[in-house]
Design an enzyme around this catalytic site. Structure first.
Site, PDB file in Angstrom:
ATOM      1  N   HIS A 195       1.005  -1.241  -0.171  1.00  0.00           N
ATOM      2  CA  HIS A 195      -0.002  -0.033   0.073  1.00  0.00           C
ATOM      3  C   HIS A 195       0.875   1.271  -0.150  1.00  0.00           C
ATOM      4  CE1 HIS A 195      -3.794   2.126   0.690  1.00  0.00           C
ATOM      5  NE2 HIS A 195      -2.799   3.162   1.428  1.00  0.00           N
ATOM      6  N   CYS A 196       0.763   2.022  -1.068  1.00  0.00           N
ATOM      7  CA  CYS A 196       1.760   3.311  -1.054  1.00  0.00           C
ATOM      8  C   CYS A 196       0.877   4.429  -0.630  1.00  0.00           C
ATOM      9  CB  CYS A 196       1.955   3.290  -2.688  1.00  0.00           C
ATOM     10  SG  CYS A 196       3.216   4.900  -2.612  1.00  0.00           S
TER      11      CYS A 196
END
Ligand SMILES: [Zn+2]
Ligand SMILES: [Zn+2]
Length: 388
Positions: A195-196
């Site tokens: 998850h960025c």
């Protein structure tokens, strides 16, 4: 009158004292025996309670997969919860930060550097800077926009459509191969990488290429700015140092008016803004180039091996486990270094290197992300894939 001799009285008293002593001793022994029995009973009850509690706890928590990692994860669960929530709520702030910082660099280049380049550089260098700079900017903007707006891909809600290989503990739903649960998005993501927070989006099957291309072109842009702006940075840094010195002298003259000295010349607002902007541009670009460059290299190594960030950890453990048994681990999703890059970038024919890699391209990746058949661009035939 009866008369009792003193000797007899003494004997009777001694006997009654002996009887009393014996009775006290019997009572004491009885108490001790009773106490010991109670003590034993108490110890037995405590032992039973301890065993019962331990059994209850084990029956609730025991799992054949429980190991030190699971225990550590459970202990750090509150920290993960906090990080997840902070990342979720601050995702928008991070995206605004990326857009704001990139826009500030672009504005400095257009306002401060471009007029200087047009005035001082040769036509060949001007053409190079205009062509490369705009192409790089276009690639950064396109891939960032696509990375934040493209859904990473989720397993279908209808459970009949899916041949899951495991069950997600959080969604209580079948999980296809390479799919993992994102605790920030709170749902399963196809071929999840991570998850960025800088995208405020998960990196998965459908936007993995956009994420990597953004990292690559942003690093290239920062390196380009750092190298081409090095001379300007040195001049601007020296000018700022001179500015500080002159400011100090000006203050000294102002404090000591009796000398009637001529105040030293001051820099104009335009000059000060120019020098500070150039220093800001160079420091920011070189820092981002280092940090993002390292991240890009790491992801490039993962793509070469045909792994995602999550699979890197899973495969490492699996490799060690099989190594102990004297077996060799083979990644079922790796088609060889070169083919992995072709599959990742969607290069089926040679002209795709130009149209799909060097130019902005919204083409979809191979497959649906639900099953992992051999991509058509991979010529080498392999055995049917196994899912982890
Ligand atoms: Zn899930
Ligand atoms: Zn996510």
């Amino acid at each position: 009158m009866l008369s009792v001799s003193p000797r007899r009285c003494g004997v009777a008293g001694m006997r009654s004292r002996q009887r009393m002593f014996a009775a006290v001793m019997r009572l004491l022994l009885k108490c001790l025996r009773l106490g010991r029995r109670r003590r034993f009973k108490l110890v037995r009850q405590v032992e039973q309670l301890w065993h019962y509690g331990r059994l209850c706890l084990r029956s609730l928590l025991y799992n054949s997969f429980t190991n030190s990692d699971v225990v550590l994860d459970s202990l750090f669960e509150p920290v993960y919860w906090l990080v997840d929530h902070v990342t979720r709520w601050f995702g928008v702030v991070f995206v605004a930060l990326v857009i704001g910082l990139t826009s500030s660099i672009v504005a400095i280049v257009y306002i401060c550097l471009l007029p200087l380049i047009l005035q001082t550089y040769t036509p060949a260098w001007i053409c190079w800077h205009l062509a490369y700079g705009h192409w790089n900017l276009l690639m950064i903007v396109f891939h960032y926009y696509m990375a934040i707006t493209t859904s990473p891909g989720y397993p279908p809600q209808a459970k009949d459509d899916l041949t899951g290989v495991s069950i997600c503990r959080k969604c209580i739903a079948p999980k296809p191969a390479r799919t993992h649960h994102c605790s920030i998005c709170n749902r399963c993501v196809l071929k999840m990488d991570h998850h960025c927070p800088w995208l405020n989006n998960c990196v998965g099957h459908f936007n993995h290429r956009y994420f990597f291309s953004f990292c690559l072109f942003m690093t290239m842009g920062c390196i380009y700015c750092s190298i081409s702006g090095w001379d300007m940075f040195r001049d601007a840094y020296a000018a700022i140092e001179r500015m500080k010195l002159l400011e100090k002298e000006r203050l000294q003259v102002a404090a000591n008016q009796t000398y009637y000295q001529t105040p030293p010349p001051t820099f104009t607002f335009r000059q000060r803004a120019f020098h500070k902007s150039v220093v800001y541009l160079w420091v920011l670009c070189s820092s981002v180039a280092l940090a993002l460059g390292a991240l890009t290299l790491w992801h490039a190594a993962l793509i070469t091996r045909g792994e995602t960030s999550i699979e890197r950890h899973i495969n490492k453990k699996e490799r060690q486990r099989l190594q102990k048994k004297g077996k060799v681990f083979r990644n079922p999703y790796s088609y060889g270094s070169w083919n992995n890059w072709k599959v990742f970038l969607g290069v089926d024919v040679p002209r795709h290197w130009l149209t799909r890699v060097l130019l902005p391209s919204p083409h979809l990746p191979h497959g649906t992300g639900l099953s992992w058949d051999l991509p058509p661009c991979v010529t080498e035939q392999r055995a049917p894939l196994l899912a982890i």
